[in-house]
Scaffold this active site. Structure first.
Site, short mmCIF file in Angstrom:
data_model
loop_
_atom_site.label_atom_id
_atom_site.label_comp_id
_atom_site.label_asym_id
_atom_site.label_seq_id
_atom_site.Cartn_x
_atom_site.Cartn_y
_atom_site.Cartn_z
N LYS A 234 54.89 57.87 27.98
CA LYS A 234 54.62 58.69 29.16
C LYS A 234 53.42 59.59 28.94
O LYS A 234 52.55 59.72 29.81
CB LYS A 234 55.84 59.54 29.49
CG LYS A 234 55.66 60.43 30.71
CD LYS A 234 56.69 61.54 30.80
CE LYS A 234 56.35 62.68 29.87
NZ LYS A 234 57.03 63.94 30.20
N ASN A 235 53.35 60.22 27.78
CA ASN A 235 52.29 61.20 27.53
C ASN A 235 50.93 60.55 27.32
O ASN A 235 49.92 61.25 27.31
CB ASN A 235 52.66 62.08 26.33
CG ASN A 235 53.80 63.03 26.64
OD1 ASN A 235 54.07 63.32 27.81
ND2 ASN A 235 54.48 63.50 25.62
N ARG B 278 53.93 69.31 35.31
CA ARG B 278 52.75 70.03 34.85
C ARG B 278 51.56 69.11 34.62
O ARG B 278 50.41 69.54 34.70
CB ARG B 278 53.06 70.79 33.56
CG ARG B 278 54.10 71.87 33.70
CD ARG B 278 54.13 72.75 32.47
NE ARG B 278 52.89 73.50 32.32
CZ ARG B 278 52.65 74.69 32.86
NH1 ARG B 278 53.57 75.25 33.63
NH2 ARG B 278 51.52 75.29 32.67
N ARG C 267 52.67 77.51 29.26
CA ARG C 267 51.67 76.50 28.95
C ARG C 267 50.48 76.77 29.86
O ARG C 267 50.26 76.09 30.86
CB ARG C 267 52.24 75.09 29.16
CG ARG C 267 53.31 74.76 28.14
CD ARG C 267 53.76 73.32 28.22
NE ARG C 267 54.71 73.11 29.32
CZ ARG C 267 55.38 71.99 29.50
NH1 ARG C 267 55.21 70.98 28.69
NH2 ARG C 267 56.22 71.87 30.50
N ASP D 121 58.58 68.08 20.44
CA ASP D 121 59.40 67.22 21.30
C ASP D 121 60.56 66.56 20.54
O ASP D 121 61.39 65.89 21.16
CB ASP D 121 58.54 66.14 21.95
CG ASP D 121 57.77 66.66 23.15
OD1 ASP D 121 58.03 67.80 23.57
OD2 ASP D 121 56.90 65.93 23.67
N ARG E 137 62.70 61.81 33.75
CA ARG E 137 61.26 62.09 33.74
C ARG E 137 60.58 61.49 32.51
O ARG E 137 59.38 61.23 32.54
CB ARG E 137 61.01 63.61 33.74
CG ARG E 137 61.31 64.31 35.05
CD ARG E 137 60.91 65.77 34.99
NE ARG E 137 59.57 65.91 34.46
CZ ARG E 137 59.24 66.70 33.44
NH1 ARG E 137 60.14 67.44 32.84
NH2 ARG E 137 57.98 66.76 33.03
#
Length: 419
Positions: A22-23, A93, A122, A306, A398
């Protein structure tokens, strides 16, 4: 609101394959704004955050198509709108990642200040300060960032603090800026390298991704490309942790072990046996209780924030006392209260958690507060006695693709309950 019902006590065994990261995928989707041609992305994970990013680009005028092989073609060559509205941005975000590409390509952008997981500050000031140095005019008005520039100019930018999305945003913006930009004190996460590789395949001139300094020579335009999304290292680490807490024996396929070396080292410290190839990691936990391991989170290549919540569970059922120091986010111990409701013995003072291992934890109704907290509660449910119900699992959707299906394939007993 959907929930997960977990019946604990089963050891996980077998093989599982990681989904796309995802990132890595989110900035790649945003980068298509820079391109004059079609971009094909392969191995995109089916996640709520990915859907939100597609909805955001679609609202701006991007054309997004899915083929029979589950590859996505994105065409953002002529956007009709340069606004990222609050209704979409408030849930994620990463929406801020469209800021740099929009200003670089279209000379303007209006982006709602972002929302997402409530795990701490953040700030977006790193993004905004860098764009100002590149000649952009920035105005904060009515909850929106309004940015404009006739043409971004290259700059030597040193980030005040290490920021992954800030590095990605400015790296993308610099690809179309006039001149050569040098970014220092940048993030070194593997996802930075992945984005750079994709941009290079589109014609960008980028050197140094993965190091402390990235150099970007601006070009006039970027061309189309096809790119395969690498595996999600945090998903892989979560499944390895799940095996550790259930006395399991599993192999996680599709993951480069180099991206998880700090996690692998800590898992070895718990007494688990680990083996790996170029694209897989195997773990076997034969101990009744893991050994405790001390952890300090920090940007890559150190231990990832994480994975902190998942290791909280490993330490909670260990045969000793451990300490976790969270240095990345100041509010990332919200899962601890829920774990203590299941019988864990964890004391938090500021950014420091002291964990005393217990022989057993017990099922309970618990509530997820953010994405990785959700994962930790699922892991706790897997090793708890009795049944655990995890509420507010929209967080887990998510960032984890079909997590209950993959865990059930390994022998877990998880049922998704309708709202």
């Amino acid at each position: 609101m959907e929930k997960l019902l977990i019946k604990g006590g089963n050891s996980l065994t077998g093989n599982v394959t990681c989904s796309g990261a995802k990132n890595a995928a989110l900035p790649m989707i945003a980068s298509t704004i820079l391109c004059d041609e079609k971009v094909v992305l392969k191995n995109l994970p089916y996640l709520q955050d990915i859907t939100t990013m597609f909805e955001l680009l679609g609202s701006m005028g991007s054309e997004i198509m899915l083929d029979e092989n589950m590859n996505f073609t994105i065409c953002s060559d002529n956007l009709s709108d340069i606004e990222a509205r609050y209704e979409l941005v408030k849930t994620m975000r990463a929406s801020i990642l469209v800021l740099g590409p929009l200003v670089a390509k279209y000379g303007k952008a209006r982006i709602a200040l972002p929302g997402g997981c409530a795990i701490g500050s953040r700030p977006v000031n790193y993004h905004l300060d860098a764009l100002k140095q590149m000649g952009a005019k920035i105005v904060l008005k009515n909850g929106y960032i309004e940015a404009s520039a006739k043409k971004l100019s290259a700059a030597n930018i040193r980030f005040e603090g290490v920021t992954v999305t800030g590095t990605e945003n400015i790296m993308m913006a610099a690809t179309l800026a006039k001149g050569t930009s040098v970014l220092t004190n940048v993030a070194k996460e593997p996802e930075i390298i992945d984005l750079a590789d994709m941009l290079i395949s589109m014609g960008a001139k980028i050197h140094g991704a993965g190091s402390d300094e990235i150099t970007i020579e601006g070009v006039k335009n970027l061309k189309g490309t096809e790119f395969y999304i690498p595996a999600d290292r945090i998903e892989a680490g979560t499944y390895l942790a799940a095996a550790a807490v259930t006395k399991g024996d599993i192999t996680v396929n599709g993951i480069n072990p180099d991206r998880l070396m700090k996690v692998i080292d800590k898992l070895k410290g718990t007494g688990a046996k680990l083996d790996f190839t170029e694209n897989s990691i195997s773990i076997s936990m034969k101990r009744d209780h893991p050994k405790p391991v001390d952890i300090t989170t920090a940007p890559f290549p150190e231990f990832p924030t994480d994975m902190q919540a998942q290791f909280s569970v490993i330490n909670a059922i260990s045969d000793g006392t451990s300490n976790i120091y969270e240095t990345v986010f100041e509010n990332r111990f919200m899962h601890i209260l829920e774990l203590n409701r299941m019988g864990c013995d964890i004391n938090v003072q500021g950014n420091h958690a002291t964990i005393k291992g217990v022989k057993s934890i017990y099922g309970a109704e618990v509530m997820a507060t953010d994405l990785r907290a959700s994962a930790s509660l699922i892991l706790a449910g897997l090793c708890a006695k009795g049944e655990t119900v995890v509420d507010r699992i929209y967080h887990i959707d998510r960032g984890y693709e079909r997590i209950e299906e993959k865990l059930n394939y390994l022998g877990a007993n998880i049922i998704r309950l309708p709202s």
